[in-house]
Design an enzyme around this catalytic site. Structure first.
Site, PDB file in Angstrom:
ATOM      1  NE  ARG A 177      -2.571   1.045   3.656  1.00 20.58           N
ATOM      2  CZ  ARG A 177      -3.254   0.601   4.574  1.00 20.58           C
ATOM      3  NH1 ARG A 177      -4.579   0.454   4.445  1.00 20.58           N
ATOM      4  NH2 ARG A 177      -2.690   0.250   5.743  1.00 20.58           N
ATOM      5  NE  ARG A 179      -2.595  -1.740  11.155  1.00 25.28           N
ATOM      6  CZ  ARG A 179      -2.092  -1.376   9.745  1.00 25.28           C
ATOM      7  NH1 ARG A 179      -0.587  -1.305   9.711  1.00 25.28           N
ATOM      8  NH2 ARG A 179      -2.848  -1.300   8.821  1.00 25.28           N
TER       9      ARG A 179
HETATM   10  P1  AP5 Z   1      -7.472  -0.671   2.524  1.00 28.46           P
HETATM   11  O1  AP5 Z   1      -8.664  -0.352   1.695  1.00 28.46           O
HETATM   12  O2  AP5 Z   1      -6.569   0.600   2.865  1.00 28.46           O
HETATM   13  O3  AP5 Z   1      -7.694  -1.563   3.490  1.00 28.46           O
HETATM   14  P2  AP5 Z   1      -8.445  -1.287   5.291  1.00 28.46           P
HETATM   15  O4  AP5 Z   1      -9.231  -2.696   5.503  1.00 28.46           O
HETATM   16  O5  AP5 Z   1      -8.910   0.049   5.048  1.00 28.46           O
HETATM   17  O6  AP5 Z   1      -7.016  -1.368   5.843  1.00 28.46           O
HETATM   18  P3  AP5 Z   1      -6.357  -0.518   6.944  1.00 28.46           P
HETATM   19  O7  AP5 Z   1      -4.867  -0.700   6.883  1.00 28.46           O
HETATM   20  O8  AP5 Z   1      -6.738   0.938   6.619  1.00 28.46           O
HETATM   21  O9  AP5 Z   1      -7.258  -1.080   8.179  1.00 28.46           O
HETATM   22  P4  AP5 Z   1      -6.802  -0.897   9.784  1.00 28.46           P
HETATM   23  O10 AP5 Z   1      -7.997  -1.302  10.394  1.00 28.46           O
HETATM   24  O11 AP5 Z   1      -5.655  -1.353   9.977  1.00 28.46           O
HETATM   25  O12 AP5 Z   1      -6.405   0.737   9.715  1.00 28.46           O
HETATM   26  P5  AP5 Z   1      -7.203   2.065  10.196  1.00 28.46           P
HETATM   27  O13 AP5 Z   1      -6.537   3.199   9.128  1.00 28.46           O
HETATM   28  O14 AP5 Z   1      -8.683   1.845  10.326  1.00 28.46           O
HETATM   29  O15 AP5 Z   1      -6.416  -1.672   1.467  1.00 28.46           O
HETATM   30  C1  AP5 Z   1      -5.583  -1.850   1.726  1.00 28.46           C
HETATM   31  C2  AP5 Z   1      -4.504  -2.000   0.282  1.00 28.46           C
HETATM   32  O16 AP5 Z   1      -4.896  -3.091  -0.171  1.00 28.46           O
HETATM   33  C3  AP5 Z   1      -4.532  -0.766  -0.342  1.00 28.46           C
HETATM   34  O17 AP5 Z   1      -3.199  -0.644  -1.193  1.00 28.46           O
HETATM   35  C4  AP5 Z   1      -5.478  -1.257  -1.574  1.00 28.46           C
HETATM   36  O18 AP5 Z   1      -5.341  -0.535  -2.516  1.00 28.46           O
HETATM   37  C5  AP5 Z   1      -5.430  -2.646  -1.515  1.00 28.46           C
HETATM   38  N1  AP5 Z   1      -6.825  -3.443  -2.229  1.00 28.46           N
HETATM   39  C6  AP5 Z   1      -7.878  -3.064  -1.463  1.00 28.46           C
HETATM   40  N2  AP5 Z   1      -8.947  -3.913  -2.005  1.00 28.46           N
HETATM   41  C7  AP5 Z   1      -8.156  -4.777  -2.767  1.00 28.46           C
HETATM   42  C8  AP5 Z   1      -8.532  -5.926  -3.531  1.00 28.46           C
HETATM   43  N3  AP5 Z   1     -10.086  -6.257  -3.536  1.00 28.46           N
HETATM   44  N4  AP5 Z   1      -7.782  -6.436  -4.176  1.00 28.46           N
HETATM   45  C9  AP5 Z   1      -6.290  -6.060  -4.188  1.00 28.46           C
HETATM   46  N5  AP5 Z   1      -5.712  -5.175  -3.439  1.00 28.46           N
HETATM   47  C10 AP5 Z   1      -6.569  -4.350  -2.765  1.00 28.46           C
HETATM   48  O19 AP5 Z   1      -6.559   2.430  11.693  1.00 28.46           O
HETATM   49  C11 AP5 Z   1      -5.194   2.609  12.026  1.00 28.46           C
HETATM   50  C12 AP5 Z   1      -4.862   2.564  13.195  1.00 28.46           C
HETATM   51  O20 AP5 Z   1      -5.444   4.040  14.020  1.00 28.46           O
HETATM   52  C13 AP5 Z   1      -5.293   1.476  14.278  1.00 28.46           C
HETATM   53  O21 AP5 Z   1      -4.046   0.670  14.173  1.00 28.46           O
HETATM   54  C14 AP5 Z   1      -5.507   2.227  15.628  1.00 28.46           C
HETATM   55  O22 AP5 Z   1      -4.194   2.389  16.086  1.00 28.46           O
HETATM   56  C15 AP5 Z   1      -6.254   3.569  15.138  1.00 28.46           C
HETATM   57  N6  AP5 Z   1      -7.613   3.372  15.204  1.00 28.46           N
HETATM   58  C16 AP5 Z   1      -8.435   3.178  14.088  1.00 28.46           C
HETATM   59  N7  AP5 Z   1      -9.834   3.221  14.563  1.00 28.46           N
HETATM   60  C17 AP5 Z   1      -9.614   2.875  16.046  1.00 28.46           C
HETATM   61  C18 AP5 Z   1     -10.676   2.506  16.898  1.00 28.46           C
HETATM   62  N8  AP5 Z   1     -11.947   2.703  16.408  1.00 28.46           N
HETATM   63  N9  AP5 Z   1     -10.391   2.594  18.011  1.00 28.46           N
HETATM   64  C19 AP5 Z   1      -9.093   2.635  18.304  1.00 28.46           C
HETATM   65  N10 AP5 Z   1      -8.320   2.825  17.662  1.00 28.46           N
HETATM   66  C20 AP5 Z   1      -8.514   3.045  16.363  1.00 28.46           C
END
Ligand code: AP5
Length: 217
Positions: A125, A168
């Site tokens: 990514r 994570r």
């Molecule tokens: P993408 O769509 O970015 O995947 P995602 O599921 O959104 O993954 P994240 O890593 O963003 O999720 P996360 O839950 O770890 O992080 P978040 O930002 O929420 O796709 C990933 C990649 O795959 C991209 O390159 C995309 O192009 C590719 N892709 C997508 N679909 C595809 C397909 N079908 N085929 C091929 N490639 C594909 O959270 C980050 C941090 O914030 C957490 O670790 C935590 O510290 C904090 N946080 C966030 N929310 C909370 C909460 N509610 N409570 C406490 N802490 C929180």
């Protein structure tokens, strides 16, 4: 409609939430994006969140709820939640916030992908630090990593490093996976495969939303 997207890191929640938002004209509320923006602005909440995010840990509930309370109320007529709730405690808080507005969740979509696929997506990514658009490096064979929308150089997310990814995944298994049973118990969980092209996954979601007895859109 009020929809939650569940799934492990790299499942494609952000990718699909963006498409669902556009097609169904919903407000997209993504805690990860909100937190990254708060960190960029250097606010007090951002300073409290930064270290947890870099290590792949959950940001404390008081920070998340301070960020989410107004967003949920503002978007209550129709939203897609991406990254929230992430624990049973957060799910119960969400239920209470919605109850106070005489509303409830309509649907929880659980995106399923296997471990190897998650890791390869997270390692590949790249994101635009300016507009937040997400890509995979494979889209840029022999081309510079430059955002197709705003021309800014793309970079890796600071928590897409091996240690933070491992943490994570552990956090997901311990705190977030139990939500599958929580929402199954409420009768609003639908699981779909997150494998295949982003457009293929999106089509499965659209089919689900339009299927008889789904949520009546
Ligand atoms: P993408 O769509 O970015 O995947 P995602 O599921 O959104 O993954 P994240 O890593 O963003 O999720 P996360 O839950 O770890 O992080 P978040 O930002 O929420 O796709 C990933 C990649 O795959 C991209 O390159 C995309 O192009 C590719 N892709 C997508 N679909 C595809 C397909 N079908 N085929 C091929 N490639 C594909 O959270 C980050 C941090 O914030 C957490 O670790 C935590 O510290 C904090 N946080 C966030 N929310 C909370 C909460 N509610 N409570 C406490 N802490 C929180």
């Amino acid at each position: 409609m009020r929809v939650v997207l569940l799934g492990p890191p790299g499942a494609g929640k952000g990718t699909q939430a963006e498409r669902i938002k556009d097609k169904f004209r919903l407000t997209r509320i993504a805690t990860g994006d909100l937190l990254r923006e708060t960190v960029r602005r250097g606010t007090s909440l951002g300073r409290q969140a930064q270290d947890f995010m870099l290590r792949g840990r959950l940001v404390p509930d008081r920070v998340i709820l301070a960020l989410m309370r107004d967003k949920i109320r503002e978007g209550v007529s129709g939203f897609i939640l991406d990254g929230f709730p992430r624990s049973i405690t957060q799910a119960e808080k969400l239920d209470k916030l919605l109850e106070a507005e005489n509303k409830k969740l309509d649907l929880v979509i659980n995106l399923e992908v296997n471990h190897n696929e998650m890791i390869s997506r997270l390692k590949g990514r790249v994101i635009c630090p300016e507009c937040g658009r997400t890509y995979n490096k494979d889209e840029f064979v022999d081309q510079p990593l430059i955002c197709k929308d705003c021309g800014t150089h793309l970079s890796q997310r600071s928590d897409d490093n091996p240690d933070a990814i491992e943490e994570r995944l552990k956090v997901y298994l311990r705190h977030t996976l139990p939500l599958v049973d929580y929402y199954k118990g409420k009768g609003i969980l639908r699981s779909i495969s997150g494998k295949g092209s982003p457009q293929g996954v999106f089509q499965r979601i659209v089919d689900l939303l339009y299927s008889p007895g789904s949520i009546g859109i």
